[in-house]
Design a protein around this motif. Structure first.
Motif, PDB file in Angstrom:
ATOM      1  N   SER A 178       0.837  -1.208   0.000  1.00  0.00           N
ATOM      2  CA  SER A 178       0.000   0.000   0.000  1.00  0.00           C
ATOM      3  C   SER A 178       0.869   1.254   0.000  1.00  0.00           C
ATOM      4  CB  SER A 178      -0.953   0.003   1.198  1.00  0.00           C
ATOM      5  OG  SER A 178      -0.212   0.133   2.405  1.00  0.00           O
ATOM      6  N   ASP A 179       2.007   1.233   0.723  1.00  0.00           N
ATOM      7  CA  ASP A 179       2.924   2.376   0.688  1.00  0.00           C
ATOM      8  C   ASP A 179       3.496   2.571  -0.712  1.00  0.00           C
ATOM      9  OD1 ASP A 179       2.521   2.897   3.347  1.00  0.00           O
ATOM     10  OD2 ASP A 179       4.355   1.881   4.029  1.00  0.00           O
ATOM     11  N   LEU A 180       3.841   1.486  -1.372  1.00  0.00           N
ATOM     12  CA  LEU A 180       4.393   1.592  -2.723  1.00  0.00           C
ATOM     13  C   LEU A 180       3.353   2.084  -3.722  1.00  0.00           C
ATOM     14  CD1 LEU A 180       6.639  -1.590  -2.916  1.00  0.00           C
ATOM     15  CD2 LEU A 180       7.379   0.780  -2.753  1.00  0.00           C
ATOM     16  N   ARG A 181       2.085   1.689  -3.547  1.00  0.00           N
ATOM     17  CA  ARG A 181       1.026   2.134  -4.456  1.00  0.00           C
ATOM     18  C   ARG A 181       0.773   3.624  -4.339  1.00  0.00           C
ATOM     19  NH1 ARG A 181      -2.293  -1.964  -2.376  1.00  0.00           N
ATOM     20  NH2 ARG A 181      -1.618  -3.905  -3.280  1.00  0.00           N
ATOM     21  N   GLN A 182       1.048   4.199  -3.168  1.00  0.00           N
ATOM     22  CA  GLN A 182       0.813   5.625  -2.969  1.00  0.00           C
ATOM     23  C   GLN A 182       1.886   6.485  -3.631  1.00  0.00           C
ATOM     24  OE1 GLN A 182       0.468   6.111   1.236  1.00  0.00           O
ATOM     25  NE2 GLN A 182      -1.541   5.132   1.338  1.00  0.00           N
ATOM     26  N   ASP A 183       3.041   5.913  -3.921  1.00  0.00           N
ATOM     27  CA  ASP A 183       4.121   6.652  -4.579  1.00  0.00           C
ATOM     28  C   ASP A 183       3.833   6.686  -6.081  1.00  0.00           C
ATOM     29  OD1 ASP A 183       6.424   7.865  -5.359  1.00  0.00           O
ATOM     30  OD2 ASP A 183       7.788   6.364  -4.526  1.00  0.00           O
ATOM     31  N   THR A 184       3.238   7.784  -6.558  1.00  0.00           N
ATOM     32  CA  THR A 184       2.817   7.861  -7.958  1.00  0.00           C
ATOM     33  C   THR A 184       4.010   7.917  -8.908  1.00  0.00           C
ATOM     34  OG1 THR A 184       2.626  10.264  -7.766  1.00  0.00           O
ATOM     35  CG2 THR A 184       0.621   8.955  -7.413  1.00  0.00           C
TER      36      THR A 184
END
Length: 133
Positions: free
Chosen positions: A19-25
């Protein structure tokens, strides 16, 4: 996945990381556009031609080109250039013919003599030499 399944704690940690990686656009954009670029048609055609042209023919063409160019630059008359063109074409043709001949001989040498009907002097077929029907 090989090996034991992830424990509940490991799954929660993995979900948090994802989820943290998905937030990094910016990272998401880089990863989505990353990959092998589509090869161009010209490059693919050249690579295919290089694979098909034997090294001996290519070397002969390059050497004869260098020789013909060096002679043609020194004496650039029509007769000399015509003679050089004929010599260059003949040498490349001979290189291609020699390569084809050597390939055929190598293929004939590596083939099974029992499969060739023009050579009956091969050893006698045994029952285990017969293909399964």
């Amino acid at each position: 996945m090989d090996g034991p399944a992830l424990s509940g704690r490991e799954r929660r940690l993995l979900e948090e990381i994802e989820s943290d990686l998905r937030q990094d656009t910016r990272l998401d954009r880089k990863l989505s556009t990353m990959g092998a670029k589509r090869p161009g048609r010209v490059g693919a055609a050249l690579r295919g031609a290089v694979r098909r042209v034997p090294a001996g023919v290519l070397l002969t063409a390059l050497v004869m080109t260098a020789i013909c160019l060096s002679v043609g630059v020194r004496t650039p008359t029509v007769a000399v250039l015509t003679a050089l063109g004929v010599v260059w074409a003949a040498s490349v043709t001979v290189a291609v013919a020699a390569t084809l001949l050597l390939r055929r001989r190598a293929a004939a040498r590596h083939s099974d003599p029992l499969d060739r009907p023009d050579r009956p002097e091969g050893r006698e077929r045994r029952p285990w030499d017969q293909p399964e029907v």
